[in-house]
Design an enzyme around this catalytic site. Structure first.
Site, short mmCIF file in Angstrom:
data_model
loop_
_atom_site.label_atom_id
_atom_site.label_comp_id
_atom_site.label_asym_id
_atom_site.label_seq_id
_atom_site.Cartn_x
_atom_site.Cartn_y
_atom_site.Cartn_z
N HIS A 3 -19.13 12.21 -2.96
CA HIS A 3 -18.21 11.43 -3.62
C HIS A 3 -17.24 11.54 -4.38
O HIS A 3 -15.82 11.68 -4.71
CB HIS A 3 -18.38 9.75 -4.15
N LYS A 55 1.20 -0.83 0.13
CA LYS A 55 -0.09 0.47 -0.26
C LYS A 55 1.04 1.01 -0.02
O LYS A 55 0.72 2.49 -0.91
CB LYS A 55 -1.57 -0.10 1.43
N GLU A 64 -20.44 13.28 13.91
CA GLU A 64 -20.11 12.25 14.41
C GLU A 64 -18.41 12.40 14.72
O GLU A 64 -17.35 11.44 13.92
CB GLU A 64 -20.16 11.32 13.40
N1 GLN Z 1 -23.75 7.75 9.30
C1 GLN Z 1 -22.51 7.85 8.92
C2 GLN Z 1 -21.62 8.84 8.09
O1 GLN Z 1 -22.26 9.71 7.83
C3 GLN Z 1 -22.91 6.33 7.32
C4 GLN Z 1 -21.59 6.15 6.59
C5 GLN Z 1 -22.43 5.37 5.42
O2 GLN Z 1 -23.62 5.15 5.08
N2 GLN Z 1 -20.96 4.76 4.44
O3 GLN Z 1 -20.60 8.85 8.01
#
Ligand code: GLN
Ligand code: ZN
Length: 761
Positions: free
Chosen positions: A701, A18, A490
């Protein structure tokens, strides 16, 4: 008695490949540097297998990116847009296909069967000019030979190659990929002849598509292909390797009837019927490569039990025709347990990574040959026994609670429309409510704080302070943007599964247990070794802290049981669904605690529900039933006024729409960057869904910032098929990997688009 390994991880014990790849891609090192790292890894692996005593050692299972892309290179099947002009394919063309370049995007990537490995999908049309354009298989064979190791060169088999391809643009509907067989076989013949000339005595063709649901036309292609190769293959021992499931009776018949083939590789771990197939008939004089050591997990093999399976097989196929092997390539497991410094000895004794599995295979082969390593078998038996009886594995209360789930459906009492009405009274949201999927950008500073807290370099107080500040920032931003349902962002989470696994009992974590996902990307799945329970609330503190900062509804944010299961190494001493039900019960506790703490909207992500679908259609219904049931268990106990969201990172619901509806969430947000209309019509066609739906209005993305007009246009398209009152406005997925400079204007435009459309309704 002989031993064989189907394939081995390429990344290296500490992800050496990697780092070498990424440094090369960043132009920080040369092609020679990369080639040197790769050669060192290959030689270390060959040597390790030779030292362990493995007789049939694979070559050409190394890859700079992906073995299917290697086959594409071997066949010279480079799509014209990469501007390749013939000759041997070099890094620039190879990596352009894999990763795209400044002017052309990468080729499509998709999951390799039901693993988390992704391969580069060949694009083939009627005008591909196949030519022998990569000599990698032969080069690797010679390279090993010069190191004193005579290997079995491995090729992706010609029929699987075509079955895994997709038709090139423009001929999607009309083109039969299998019609290319006569065009690719001549290239295979050239490779075979070169391998023979170089001294190979065995060759392995990986034909894993044989385990899928195939029609007779597809099966016929195998018969035709190997009949055509027969004369080229004469003088070689030919192994056809299958894995990931057992074969249907028809596929098995086809396999054992192939011309010119001397050996069959069968998966005896996932292939639960494989042994019966063999018992019902095995051709005389052929070899059986018996895949008894599991390449898909990290558990030490129960070698006494494998030995007895092998002894049964020996009676059928004959002593000198049975070869001990792995169930599939070891690519799908972690590399070497030796580098696990943080696992305690007890758990370590229960595990085997690729390097240890090689030793297990050899120990089994020696035992069959009458040279049983008694000490090795005794240690293995002791580890198996300790795993069975360890109080860390069994939790009576959890077992009871999970057993008590039987017979009940776990549905919320009221139907979704009535619930949405009750929720709306409480939440009072505008039409086309706006929200996000959960995570906000994770800055380097934030990652540093988390890392230092983990390493005990900053105090808990300082950590909490820093995370709180981050949450406040995210809440303020969302209020400023005028988003309707907020998230806390988060910031305390490194990974959506690891975060929960670390707080649940029954999980262990590795330091170097990496598994290749695609290219240089690896994942480090948690290990579920015991009954799962939740010692204490996991997210309530952060969610209620966030809620206290705003008058607007704050979404609680959880990862669902099926996703936690599918992204972990799962115990093999009980069925998957039992483990899933246990996780569901733990998440249920969390959901109810969030509700008690005043959180009225709770999102339970099931990003990986779809990827757990079994390979065989006959097994889909059973999986979907328990997976969907597990999801419902998590939230069946909440009040009508508590709004349950779920989120999924895909939009290909065609075949599972009824299961999605059966999850009975109040709102579902999904990825939708590719196929708006198709997806929405699925929802429309489906049973009257009634719940809220938020198909992502822009693709997270990509760094691109969508304009208000573009988003409005997209929402309008959705409104043409969906009822106004059920549509939500949100991005595709979490914003974790984006930068604030992208996220702010994008969300700003998203809210502006929702507002604009509200005035037009
Ligand atoms: N709650 C997660 C985030 O927003 C969902 C991520 C995902 O669906 N892969 O990061
Ligand atoms: Zn997602």
């Amino acid at each position: 008695m002989a031993s064989h390994i189907v394939g081995y991880p390429r990344m290296g014990p500490k992800r050496e490949l990697k780092f070498a790849l990424e440094s090369f891609w960043d132009k920080k090192s040369s092609a020679e540097d990369l080639q040197k790292v790769a050669a060192d890894l290959r030689s270390a692996i060959w040597k390790q297998m030779a030292d362990a005593g493995i007789k049939y050692i694979p070559s050409n299972t190394f890859s700079y990116y992906d073995q299917v892309l290697d086959a594409t290179s071997m066949l010279g099947a480079v799509p014209p847009r990469y501007g390749w002009n013939g000759g041997e394919i070099r890094f620039d063309t190879y990596f352009s296909m894999a990763r795209g370049n400044a002017s052309v995007p990468a080729m499509e990537m998709t999951k390799w069967f039901d693993t988390n490995y992704h391969f580069i999908v060949p694009e083939l049309g009627p005008d591909v000019n196949f030519s022998y354009a990569s000599h990698k298989a032969v080069d690797e064979y010679k390279e090993a030979k010069s190191l004193g190791v005579d290997t079995v060169p491995v090729l992706v088999g010609p029929v699987s190659y075509l079955l895994l391809s997709k038709p090139a643009k423009g001929v999607e509907k009309t083109f039969s990929l299998l019609s290319l067989l006569p065009k690719i076989l001549p290239i295979y013949k050239e490779v075979i002849l070169e391998l023979k000339a170089a001294g190979a005595s065995w060759i392995q063709f990986d034909e894993p598509t044989l385990v899928l649901d195939l029609d007779s036309h597809q099966l016929q292609a195998f018969t035709a292909a190997y009949a055509d190769l027969e004369s080229a293959l004469s003088g070689l021992n030919v192994l056809i390797e299958t894995y990931f499931a057992d074969l249907t009776t028809e596929a098995y018949k086809t396999l054992v009837g192939l011309k010119g083939v001397t050996a069959y590789g069968l998966d005896l771990v996932r292939g639960t019927q494989t042994i019966d197939l063999v018992k019902a008939g095995f051709p005389e004089g052929k070899y059986l490569f018996a895949g008894v050591v599991d390449g898909r997990n990290i558990w030490a093999n129960d070698i006494a039990s494998s030995l007895s399976t092998l002894q049964q097989l020996e009676d059928i196929v004959g002593k000198d025709k049975l070869v001990v092997s792995t169930s599939c390539s070891l690519l799908h497991t972690a590399v070497d347990l030796v580098n696990e410094t943080k696992l305690d000895d007890e758990i370590k004794s229960w595990l085997a990574f690729a390097a240890q599995k090689v030793v297990e295979v050899n120990a089994l082969a020696k035992a069959l040959a009458g040279q049983k390593d008694e000490a090795f078998f005794a240690a293995n038996a002791a580890a198996q026994a300790s795993r069975k009886s360890s109080p860390r594995v069994t939790n009576e209360a959890v077992q009871k609670a999970a057993a008590a789930l039987k017979g009940s459906d776990h549905r919320r009492a009221t139907n979704v429309s009535a619930r949405l009405d009750a929720q709306q009274k409480k939440l009072n949201l505008p039409v086309l409510p706006t929200t996000t999927i959960g995570s906000f950008p994770q800055t380097l500073e934030l990652r540093r704080v988390r890392r230092e807290f983990k390493a005990n370099k900053i105090s808990e107080d300082n950590y909490i302070k820093a995370i709180k500040e981050e949450i406040k920032k995210v809440v303020d931003l969302q209020e400023e943007l005028d988003i309707d349902v907020l998230v806390h962002g988060e910031p305390e989470r490194n990974d959506m599964v690891e975060y929960f696994g670390e707080q649940l009992s029954g999980f262990a974590f590795t330091v170097n247990g990496w598994v290749q996902s695609y290219g240089s990307r690896c994942v480090k799945p948690p290990i579920i070794y015991g009954d799962v329970s939740r010692p204490k609330p996991m997210t309530v503190f952060w969610s209620s802290t966030a809620q206290s900062m705003t008058q607007r509804p704050m979404k609680g944010m959880l990862t669902g049981p099926v996703t936690i299961l599918n992204w972990s190494f799962v115990r093999n001493d009980q069925p998957r669904f039992e483990t899933c039900y246990q996780i569901a019960l733990a998440i249920k506790d969390e959901v109810e605690d969030l509700e008690k703490a005043g959180i009225n909207v709770i999102q339970i992500d099931e990003a990986a529900l779809r990827e757990g679908l079994p390979l065989r259609k006959s097994e889909h219904a059973f999986y979907l039933k328990w997976a969907v049931h597990s999801f419902r268990i998590t939230n069946c106990g909440v009040q009508d006024t508590t709004q349950i969201h779920t989120h999924m990172c895909y939009s290909n619901f065609n075949d599972i729409i009824h299961s999605i509806i059966d999850m009975d969430a109040d709102v579902i947000t999904i990825e939708n960057s590719r196929s708006d209309e198709k997806l929405l019509s699925v929802f429309r066609e489906g049973v009257k869904y009634g719940a809220g739906i938020g198909p992502g209005v822009y693709d997270i993305h990509s760094p691109r910032i969508p304009s208000t007009e573009e988003i409005a246009d997209r929402i309008n398209k959705m409104l043409a098929v969906l009822e106004t009152n059920i549509l939500w406005v949100n991005p595709d997925c979490g914003l974790k990997t984006r930068k604030y400079a992208e996220v702010k204007p994008a969300l700003n435009n998203m809210v502006a688009a929702a507002k604009l459309l509200r005035t037009q309704l």
